[in-house]
Design a protein around this motif. Structure first.
Motif, PDB file in Angstrom:
ATOM      1  N   GLY A  32       0.785  -1.225   0.000  1.00  0.00           N
ATOM      2  CA  GLY A  32       0.000   0.000   0.000  1.00  0.00           C
ATOM      3  C   GLY A  32       0.815   1.271   0.000  1.00  0.00           C
ATOM      4  O   GLY A  32       0.252   2.369   0.053  1.00  0.00           O
ATOM      5  N   TRP A 175      -6.350   5.791   0.925  1.00  0.00           N
ATOM      6  CA  TRP A 175      -7.232   4.750   1.454  1.00  0.00           C
ATOM      7  C   TRP A 175      -6.567   3.380   1.383  1.00  0.00           C
ATOM      8  O   TRP A 175      -6.606   2.608   2.348  1.00  0.00           O
ATOM      9  CB  TRP A 175      -8.545   4.744   0.677  1.00  0.00           C
ATOM     10  CG  TRP A 175      -9.516   5.766   1.150  1.00  0.00           C
ATOM     11  CD1 TRP A 175      -9.791   6.977   0.565  1.00  0.00           C
ATOM     12  CD2 TRP A 175     -10.328   5.701   2.328  1.00  0.00           C
ATOM     13  NE1 TRP A 175     -10.723   7.662   1.300  1.00  0.00           N
ATOM     14  CE2 TRP A 175     -11.075   6.903   2.384  1.00  0.00           C
ATOM     15  CE3 TRP A 175     -10.506   4.752   3.326  1.00  0.00           C
ATOM     16  CZ2 TRP A 175     -11.981   7.170   3.407  1.00  0.00           C
ATOM     17  CZ3 TRP A 175     -11.403   5.008   4.348  1.00  0.00           C
ATOM     18  CH2 TRP A 175     -12.138   6.206   4.392  1.00  0.00           C
ATOM     19  N   VAL A 176      -5.954   3.073   0.252  1.00  0.00           N
ATOM     20  CA  VAL A 176      -5.307   1.766   0.088  1.00  0.00           C
ATOM     21  C   VAL A 176      -4.156   1.616   1.072  1.00  0.00           C
ATOM     22  O   VAL A 176      -3.993   0.567   1.718  1.00  0.00           O
ATOM     23  CB  VAL A 176      -4.816   1.573  -1.356  1.00  0.00           C
ATOM     24  CG1 VAL A 176      -3.973   0.302  -1.480  1.00  0.00           C
ATOM     25  CG2 VAL A 176      -6.004   1.507  -2.306  1.00  0.00           C
ATOM     26  N   THR A 180      -4.169  -1.248   4.101  1.00  0.00           N
ATOM     27  CA  THR A 180      -3.158  -2.310   4.132  1.00  0.00           C
ATOM     28  C   THR A 180      -2.361  -2.295   5.437  1.00  0.00           C
ATOM     29  O   THR A 180      -1.982  -3.358   5.936  1.00  0.00           O
ATOM     30  CB  THR A 180      -2.191  -2.194   2.935  1.00  0.00           C
ATOM     31  OG1 THR A 180      -1.654  -0.861   2.862  1.00  0.00           O
ATOM     32  CG2 THR A 180      -2.885  -2.526   1.632  1.00  0.00           C
TER      33      THR A 180
END
Length: 403
Positions: A32, A175-176, A180
């Motif tokens: 991420g 967000w990712v 993660t």
């Protein structure tokens, strides 16, 4: 082909189950980190910050990393690596999601500082955990496995990041990255609980030597800080160089940077396994890695041909593959002389210092004197790094130290 494949698989044998779990957690976390290669582009293109502003934001990034690394070392020696890693991953995930909502210069400086303080408490703790979960003869390969996980994440991360930017927005990256980190903390809670994890090299030093009095270690730290300044140009000024000078798109930049992670994933473990069986010392190998990394910068000024970017990336990757695993192993072996958290904190701080000055100096130089002159100065810093590593090698030889 089958023999070649079997030889490749054999380079991974002998590593503990805990090291493999730590590598998986690192992979989930680093998958991420697609925000970082695009940070300078995000700040200039999406938030309309100037290069001068971006330079100072990157300095706040590095300063937070210094504080976080120091704090992580202290906490690791006091409460243990497991608690530090869990807290760092979980809190970093939440903070990364919140970071996208900061849009002013001052708020982003403060935000990135806080994020890095929390995020980089993880690094000294992770190195101490890695040392504890590895047999002495496997430490360099254990480090290499962790790096493979990091670079496998980086290999996919920039490419996926470029797709997310072009199809959704820069906000999707935050967000990712946050999610993660949170997932990595959950996996860590499940698989590396101290009640079930097996320690293979638990160092208990009754009379620890202070890292601050270790002269060889300080020469090493200075060299690594300079190496970090050179290396980190690939994550701040280099993406701008790709876009502004060679007119690459975000997707092309992501793919080119992904090449770095792919090459490391395929070739680093066999290379390290082979180098471990040679007569070269860790200090000598770090010197060679610095030479290759310096070459990766200077060749950019030799031609305007866009293909030189691939050669530069390959030289940098080779230098990184050699310098980082053996510098990690050097630091972990040295750390047995004293408080491991203290030693590994100083090691991570050397790269945090590089973050403070490297990104900012590179961006300021590009803004004032252009890319070509910047590459000449960065190459000069690589030469100073080589000189320090040569001095370290001689210093160790005089004292009959085999590192």
């Amino acid at each position: 082909m089958k023999t070649l494949f079997n030889n490749y698989i054999n380079t991974f044998r002998g590593l503990s189950r805990e090291v493999w779990w730590l590598a998986l957690i690192t992979l989930i976390n680093r998958a991420g980190t697609m925000v970082l290669p695009f940070m300078s582009l995000y700040l200039t293109k999406s938030l309309d910050f100037s290069l001068n502003d971006v330079g100072w934001i990157m300095s706040a990034f590095g300063l937070g990393s210094v504080v976080g690394s120091w704090l992580g070392g202290k906490l690791t020696d006091k409460i243990g690596y497991y608690k530090v890693m869990v807290f760092s991953l979980l809190a970093t995930g939440i903070l990364f999601i919140a970071l996208q909502y900061l849009t002013t210069f001052v708020s982003f400086c403060i935000g990135i500082f806080v994020v890095m303080v929390v995020a980089d408490t993880f690094r000294p703790a992770m190195f101490v955990a890695l040392s504890a979960y590895s047999k002495p003869e496997n430490k360099t390969r254990s480090v290499t496995l962790i790096r493979l996980a990091i670079n496998l994440g980086f290999s996919a991360g920039p490419a996926v990041g470029g797709i997310i930017i072009t199809t959704i927005s820069y906000g999707g990256l935050f967000w990712v990255d946050g999610i993660t980190c949170i997932v990595a903390s959950i996996v860590l809670l499940q698989v590396l609980n101290p009640k079930t994890a097996r320690t293979l090299d638990d160092v208990k030093n009754e009379n620890p030597k202070s890292a601050y009095s270790d002269k060889a270690f300080w020469i090493f730290l200075a060299a690594m800080a300079l190496f970090g300044v050179v290396f980190l140009q690939y994550f701040s000024t280099m993406p701008l160089y790709y876009k502004d000078v060679h007119q690459l798109t975000e997707l092309e930049i992501g793919l080119l940077m992904g090449l770095n992670g792919f090459l490391i994933f395929v070739f680093e473990m066999p290379l390290i396994k082979w180098l471990e069986n040679t007569r070269y010392t860790k200090s000598g190998l770090m010197f060679f890695g610095a030479v290759l990394t310096g070459i990766s910068i200077i060749i950019l000024n030799m031609t305007s041909w866009v293909g030189i970017l691939i050669f530069g990336m390959v030289f940098m990757t080779l230098g990184e593959m050699i310098a980082f695993p053996f510098s990690n192993a050097f630091a972990m072996q040295r750390a047995k002389r004293g408080n491991q958290g203290e030693y590994m904190a100083l090691y991570t701080i050397s790269f945090s210092v590089a973050h403070i000055f490297g990104h900012n100096a590179g961006l300021q130089m590009v803004d004032k004197i252009g890319f070509e002159n910047t590459w000449y100065i960065i190459t000069l810093l690589a030469i100073v790094c080589m000189l320090l590593l040569f001095i370290l090698k001689q210093y160790m030889r005089v004292r009959n130290d085999t590192q």
